[in-house]
Design a protein around this motif. Structure first.
Motif, mmCIF file in Angstrom:
data_model
loop_
_atom_site.group_PDB
_atom_site.id
_atom_site.type_symbol
_atom_site.label_atom_id
_atom_site.label_comp_id
_atom_site.label_asym_id
_atom_site.label_seq_id
_atom_site.Cartn_x
_atom_site.Cartn_y
_atom_site.Cartn_z
ATOM 1 N N ARG A 140 157.569 49.313 6.689
ATOM 2 C CA ARG A 140 157.893 48.787 5.419
ATOM 3 C C ARG A 140 159.034 48.440 4.951
ATOM 4 N N VAL A 141 159.411 47.960 3.928
ATOM 5 C CA VAL A 141 160.722 47.278 3.655
ATOM 6 C C VAL A 141 161.303 47.875 2.376
ATOM 7 N N GLY A 142 162.569 48.052 2.509
ATOM 8 C CA GLY A 142 163.285 48.539 1.234
ATOM 9 C C GLY A 142 164.217 47.433 0.693
ATOM 10 N N THR A 143 164.484 47.561 -0.603
ATOM 11 C CA THR A 143 165.169 46.716 -1.193
ATOM 12 C C THR A 143 166.600 47.230 -1.520
ATOM 13 N N ARG A 144 166.846 48.572 -1.320
ATOM 14 C CA ARG A 144 167.950 49.239 -1.389
ATOM 15 C C ARG A 144 168.160 50.336 -0.194
ATOM 16 N N ASN A 145 169.202 50.760 0.015
ATOM 17 C CA ASN A 145 169.630 51.585 1.222
ATOM 18 C C ASN A 145 170.549 52.895 0.756
ATOM 19 N N TYR A 146 169.589 53.937 0.262
ATOM 20 C CA TYR A 146 170.093 55.126 -0.519
ATOM 21 C C TYR A 146 169.854 56.118 0.518
ATOM 22 N N ILE A 147 170.769 57.172 0.070
ATOM 23 C CA ILE A 147 170.113 58.454 0.788
ATOM 24 C C ILE A 147 169.858 59.458 -0.728
ATOM 25 N N GLY A 148 168.905 60.171 -0.356
ATOM 26 C CA GLY A 148 168.205 60.883 -1.519
ATOM 27 C C GLY A 148 168.196 62.238 -1.300
#
Length: 508
Positions: A120-128
């Motif tokens: 899958r592809v993300g539009t942001r690169n966060y740590i949750g």
């Protein structure tokens, strides 16, 4: 040439819509004139409507006259009722079209996204940082605050941030059944979301919603991308905060390895939302967003319509577009469930619209729903999903959610939405982490009044910009935001308090 001050939406309509504020005596159609001041976005009777007769907008029934309405009268709460139930022709799958593909002249679209290990592809690169229960919510907030104050992100410019998403559930609930399953789907949807490079899940330890059970149910193995802690096992609040910060420090180099790369628009899953709707919503932003949704579907992407209480009265427009009769019947089943649900809880479906919706010109839920459905464009309906269920089909789909925006969007994001468009006519203040939210103003005065919140003005549609032009503008903005361009709500820092899982079970 002067712009028209009223708009007729369908030849079958017995009302017209005021495009601006109209003083008493303003010409409507032919010899008809307004009998009083009419606010912009509100409805005017275009002919006599006897008591008990249907009121039509877009050629559809939006209510019934509660008293005789004269030509030129203001048509609103004082003379409109939901009464006079009527049959809807569901005509299941009668308007379904073959698979949508690119039109002549359209080229394959791409954006710069983060390709994850599961494809899958993300539009942001966060740590949750997620909490399993409200009892660990404060610790989750403290971990995020301490991590941000430490400056540990300074050396990692490619990481968008550390996101704390506490909530108010996780205990005082049954350990099995619909409510528990719904929370589990939501938590796992966020823990595995492609906009998170890594996630830390923090619990108390004795709650009903056990982390170990979540891991077993979804086959989660702890490692670089997922870790967990409980306050009781770690030794209390301060030790858990310190341990959480150290876990985040270890996750940073892993998250920093992610790089944006060109990926097709088919990897986008767009959440469609509206809030603070007004009389312009169905004329401008919602149908323009529908055009953009259709463009994404033709690119092979996915668009998710939701908010079941806000399709009530317009559900037949979706059942006809269903790919199969079985998919269409799922929509009707949802409407039946919600009708029973509201009745059991002492409410009714027409409790929606809100006071703000009514001030903006919307009179009944039937009318509001016509605008809400317009966000879904015209593509074939290819699936109907439970709240927070993983979306596994491309194209236009539906997810069952409440109409309350934070709860609805939480379900869509848990289902896999990696970008969101939110239309508003009254001026909703909303943002969503980890998913960027693009705010679309339905009218120009709102866009000018709240410039720090609104991304795109759709009010110029009533000034001559076509829906197709505005839809293309929205679609290009979706690609730009998916590639990293910040939205207004991101600039403001919204999203920390907008994670609101749907709570439907008894609190015990």
């Amino acid at each position: 040439m002067d712009r028209p001050h009223i708009l007729r939406l369908n030849e079958a309509d017995n009302i017209v819509v005021a495009i601006g504020d109209l003083p008493s005596g303003s010409a409507v159609e032919g010899s008809i004139a307004t009998t009083r001041r009419i606010p912009r976005g509100h409805k005017i009777a275009a002919r006599a409507i006897p008591a008990g007769q249907p009121i039509r907008k877009f050629g559809q029934i939006i209510g019934f006259a509660s008293t005789d309405i004269a030509p030129g009268d203001w048509v609103h709460e004082q003379n409109v009722t939901m009464g006079g139930d009527f049959e809807r022709d569901y005509a299941f799958a009668s308007e379904a079209r073959p698979h949508e593909s690119l039109r002549q002249g359209e080229v394959p679209a791409h954006f710069q996204g983060f390709r994850r290990g599961d494809g899958r592809v993300g539009t942001r690169n966060y740590i949750g940082i997620l909490s399993s229960v409200n009892c660990s919510a404060t610790v989750v907030d403290y971990i995020a605050d301490q991590a941000m104050r430490s400056g540990m992100l300074d050396d990692y410019p490619d990481i968008d941030g550390i996101v704390a998403l506490p909530h108010g559930q996780g205990c005082g609930m049954a350990s099995k059944g619909e409510s528990y399953d719904l929370l589990a789907r939501t938590q796992w949807g966020y823990a595995s979301h492609p906009n998170f490079a890594a996630v830390l899940l923090v619990g108390l330890g004795c709650e009903v919603f056990q982390i170990a059970r979540l891991k077993e149910t979804y086959g989660i193995a702890e490692g670089d991308h997922f870790q967990s802690l409980t306050i009781q096992d770690t030794g209390g609040t301060r030790r858990t905060i310190d341990a959480g910060v150290e876990r985040l420090r270890d996750m940073l180099p892993v998250a920093a390895r992610a790089r944006r790369e060109a990926v097709p628009a088919s990897e986008l899953t767009l959440a469609l939302q509206c809030g603070g709707s007004d009389g312009y919503s169905s004329l401008t932003a919602n149908p323009a967003l529908g055009v953009a949704a259709d463009m994404l579907v033709r690119q092979g992407g996915t668009a998710i319509l939701s908010e079941t209480p806000e399709i009530f009265g317009a559900e037949h427009l979706l059942t006809r577009r269903a790919e199969t009769p079985e998919i269409g019947r799922k929509i009707v089943d949802l409407i039946d469930w919600w009708t029973d649900y509201t009745t059991r809880n002492g409410g009714e479906m027409n409790n929606n619209p809100s006071p703000g919706n009514k001030a903006g010109g919307l009179t009944t839920i039937l009318e509001k729903s016509l605008g809400a459905v317009a966000k879904g464009g015209t593509s074939t309906l290819r699936g109907v999903y439970r709240y927070a269920e993983r979306i596994d089909r491309k194209g236009f789909v539906y997810m069952d959610t409440p109409g309350y925006d934070p709860v609805a969007a939480t379900g869509q994001v848990a289902g896999g939405a990696n970008i969101l468009c939110f239309t508003t006519g009254r001026g909703s203040a909303y943002g969503c982490k980890p998913v960027p939210s693009i705010k679309l103003a339905t009218n120009t005065p709102l866009f000018q009044r709240m410039p720090d919140d609104m991304d795109i003005n759709c009010g110029d549609i009533v000034e001559g910009v076509s829906l197709e032009e505005k839809g293309a503008e929205i679609f290009e903005n979706i690609l730009a935001v998916a590639s990293g361009q910040k939205t207004k709500s991101e600039d403001l820092g919204y999203g920390r308090n907008e994670f609101v899982p749907w709570q439907i079970g008894a609190v015990m």
